[in-house]
Motif scaffolding. Structure first.
Motif, PDB file in Angstrom:
ATOM      1  N   GLN A 141       0.824  -1.205   0.000  1.00 46.51           N
ATOM      2  CA  GLN A 141       0.000   0.000   0.000  1.00 46.51           C
ATOM      3  C   GLN A 141       0.862   1.261   0.000  1.00 46.51           C
ATOM      4  OE1 GLN A 141      -3.278   0.104  -0.416  1.00 46.51           O
ATOM      5  NE2 GLN A 141      -3.358  -2.139  -0.496  1.00 46.51           N
ATOM      6  N   THR A 142       1.996   1.208   0.686  1.00 44.30           N
ATOM      7  CA  THR A 142       2.912   2.354   0.700  1.00 44.30           C
ATOM      8  C   THR A 142       3.459   2.609  -0.698  1.00 44.30           C
ATOM      9  OG1 THR A 142       3.523   1.969   2.999  1.00 44.30           O
ATOM     10  CG2 THR A 142       5.055   3.261   1.669  1.00 44.30           C
ATOM     11  N   ALA A 143       3.882   1.544  -1.377  1.00 42.69           N
ATOM     12  CA  ALA A 143       4.421   1.696  -2.729  1.00 42.69           C
ATOM     13  C   ALA A 143       3.352   2.178  -3.703  1.00 42.69           C
ATOM     14  CB  ALA A 143       5.006   0.373  -3.206  1.00 42.69           C
ATOM     15  N   LYS A 144       2.128   1.708  -3.534  1.00 40.35           N
ATOM     16  CA  LYS A 144       1.060   2.007  -4.490  1.00 40.35           C
ATOM     17  C   LYS A 144       0.380   3.354  -4.223  1.00 40.35           C
ATOM     18  CE  LYS A 144      -3.091  -0.073  -6.521  1.00 40.35           C
ATOM     19  NZ  LYS A 144      -4.033  -1.223  -6.461  1.00 40.35           N
ATOM     20  N   LEU A 145       0.122   3.631  -2.942  1.00 39.75           N
ATOM     21  CA  LEU A 145      -0.693   4.805  -2.604  1.00 39.75           C
ATOM     22  C   LEU A 145       0.077   5.906  -1.895  1.00 39.75           C
ATOM     23  CD1 LEU A 145      -3.839   2.868  -1.313  1.00 39.75           C
ATOM     24  CD2 LEU A 145      -3.419   3.769  -3.622  1.00 39.75           C
ATOM     25  N   GLY A 146       1.304   5.605  -1.461  1.00 46.94           N
ATOM     26  CA  GLY A 146       2.110   6.608  -0.782  1.00 46.94           C
ATOM     27  C   GLY A 146       2.218   6.338   0.704  1.00 46.94           C
ATOM     28  N   GLY A 147       3.235   6.907   1.307  1.00 47.15           N
ATOM     29  CA  GLY A 147       3.452   6.738   2.740  1.00 47.15           C
ATOM     30  C   GLY A 147       4.914   6.577   3.062  1.00 47.15           C
ATOM     31  N   PHE A 148       5.184   6.353   4.341  1.00 47.05           N
ATOM     32  CA  PHE A 148       6.557   6.239   4.840  1.00 47.05           C
ATOM     33  C   PHE A 148       6.520   5.152   5.913  1.00 47.05           C
ATOM     34  CE2 PHE A 148      10.381   9.141   6.115  1.00 47.05           C
ATOM     35  CZ  PHE A 148      11.156   8.024   6.366  1.00 47.05           C
ATOM     36  N   VAL A 149       7.138   3.997   5.642  1.00 48.09           N
ATOM     37  CA  VAL A 149       7.154   2.911   6.617  1.00 48.09           C
ATOM     38  C   VAL A 149       8.584   2.424   6.829  1.00 48.09           C
ATOM     39  CG1 VAL A 149       4.822   2.117   6.073  1.00 48.09           C
ATOM     40  CG2 VAL A 149       6.773   1.043   4.955  1.00 48.09           C
ATOM     41  N   ALA A 150       8.841   1.933   8.031  1.00 51.54           N
ATOM     42  CA  ALA A 150      10.122   1.304   8.360  1.00 51.54           C
ATOM     43  C   ALA A 150       9.823  -0.089   8.892  1.00 51.54           C
ATOM     44  CB  ALA A 150      10.870   2.119   9.400  1.00 51.54           C
TER      45      ALA A 150
END
Length: 392
Positions: A141-150
């Motif tokens: 979902q981060t790759a597709k819709l955006g965001g910042f995860v660790a």
């Protein structure tokens, strides 16, 4: 008062040799010798083991009467707790070094290859439970819709497998997502131990990836970052999304982590142009802790996810999943109490039975069950059981 009879383990220690060295002299694996010493399980395929050990100990200066008495003491130990003499020994039994399935073990179990340590070759082979699927979907979902995860986890917890799955999924579903992966070979979190990954290197990676090598980074920092912004805008207008993915992110220095926030804030109108996925060992979670004042601006924008170890129930599900690639049943390889023993070996609990530390990750599980298969074949036993697991 008669002197205390020494155990076989104590006599071996008196020689100044390790169990590994003695095992090599006899022609046994260290696991098989450990099973003999602790469980009185003698290997069926190596004859006259007692005589071989006796000859070695006599040559090392140990008296025959002491050796005979030590062998007379040998008897199965009912619980593993009796074996754990100190904290160092307890730590050693939790993990094995990388194990390779022997030819004898492959033959004994009827396996052409090791189903428990092989690399995942396709998304169909990926093991998913609720915890792993949450991390997988968060990355997607981060790759597709955006965001910042660790995403952080112990070595061998499956982080790289999930990164490969994300790349495969983007290709398989023909998604317009451009993955930007700065090279991290030799990077460290300071310039004393190695080379640090700086914001300039990330900018160069963005330029190289989006332009397919057609553009060269401009010389001044201001011009180079403007170049990055313009390339991202043009690519976004063409319908692409962009994700910066950095493995071994625990090696990122604090300044670079702070600069990543600025990449994340690059926009075209209201739209973020870049999403970010960091993957690293548990030190990454420590660096991005809310208690670390140096990265508070990053922490406020970043979702910190930990890849959890398998549970006892999840362990059996994982082993069942891995054995599916063969024509075998899990019961052909290991008994139910053997599976419970794997969970016991790879977890540490306090006096109240609460798990304080767990290493029930694919790599550790694979190494342990591989070592157990090798020992089982050497012993001539039909399947792995609890005694073998606790002895390797």
């Amino acid at each position: 008062m008669s002197p205390k009879i020494k155990t076989l383990k104590e006599l071996i220690e008196e020689t100044g040799c390790s169990q590994v060295e003695i095992a090599k002299l006899i022609g046994l694996s260290s696991a098989a010798l450990s099973l003999l010493i602790h469980k009185a399980i003698f290997p069926k395929r190596t004859k006259n083991v007692q005589h071989l050990i006796t000859d070695i100990l006599v040559n090392k200066g140990i008296e025959q009467t002491s050796i005979d008495a030590a062998f007379a003491l040998l008897k199965p130990i009912p619980t593993v707790s009796a074996q754990r003499e100190n904290a160092k020994e307890e730590e050693e039994i939790m993990l094995l070094a990388k194990q390779t399935l022997t030819k004898e073990a492959r033959k004994a179990f009827g396996l052409l290859s090791n189903p428990f340590t092989g690399e995942v070759q396709s998304h169909d082979e990926l093991f998913l439970n609720d915890d792993i699927n949450y991390v997988r979907q968060a990355m997607y979902q981060t790759a597709k819709l955006g965001g910042f995860v660790a995403v952080s986890g112990e070595s061998g917890s499956g982080k790289t497998t999930l990164r490969l799955d994300l790349e495969d999924r983007i290709q398989r579903e023909h998604l317009p997502i451009i993955m930007i992966e700065p090279y991290i070979i030799g990077t460290e979190d300071n310039d004393i131990k190695g080379k640090t990954l700086k914001s300039g290197h990330i900018a160069e990676s963005i330029i190289e990836t989006i332009s397919s090598g057609q553009e060269r980074p401009l010389r001044s920092a201001e011009a180079r970052f403007r170049q990055v912004h313009n390339l991202l805008k043009e690519s976004s207008l063409a319908g692409n999304s962009h994700v910066i993915l950095i493995e071994e992110a625990h090696s990122l220095p604090i300044p670079t982590l702070k600069h990543l926030k600025r990449f994340f804030e690059l926009k075209s109108g209201f739209k973020n142009l870049v999403s970010i996925i960091l993957i690293g060992q548990t030190e990454l979670a420590n660096k991005l802790s809310e208690r670390n004042p140096h990265v508070r601006e990053v922490v406020q924008r970043c979702e910190n996810i930990t890849l959890e170890p398998l549970t006892s129930t999840g362990l059996e599900q994982y082993l069942q999943h891995r054995i599916k690639a063969t024509d075998k049943k899990l019961s052909d390889i290991i008994t139910e109490d053997g599976i419970y023993a794997i969970a016991e070996r790879l977890t540490q609990a306090n006096g109240n039975g609460k798990v304080e530390r767990s290493l029930l990750y694919p790599l550790a599980v694979g190494n342990l069950i591989t070592g157990a298969m090798n020992a089982t074949a050497e012993l001539g036993a039909p399947v792995i059981d609890r005694h073998v697991i606790m002895g390797v």
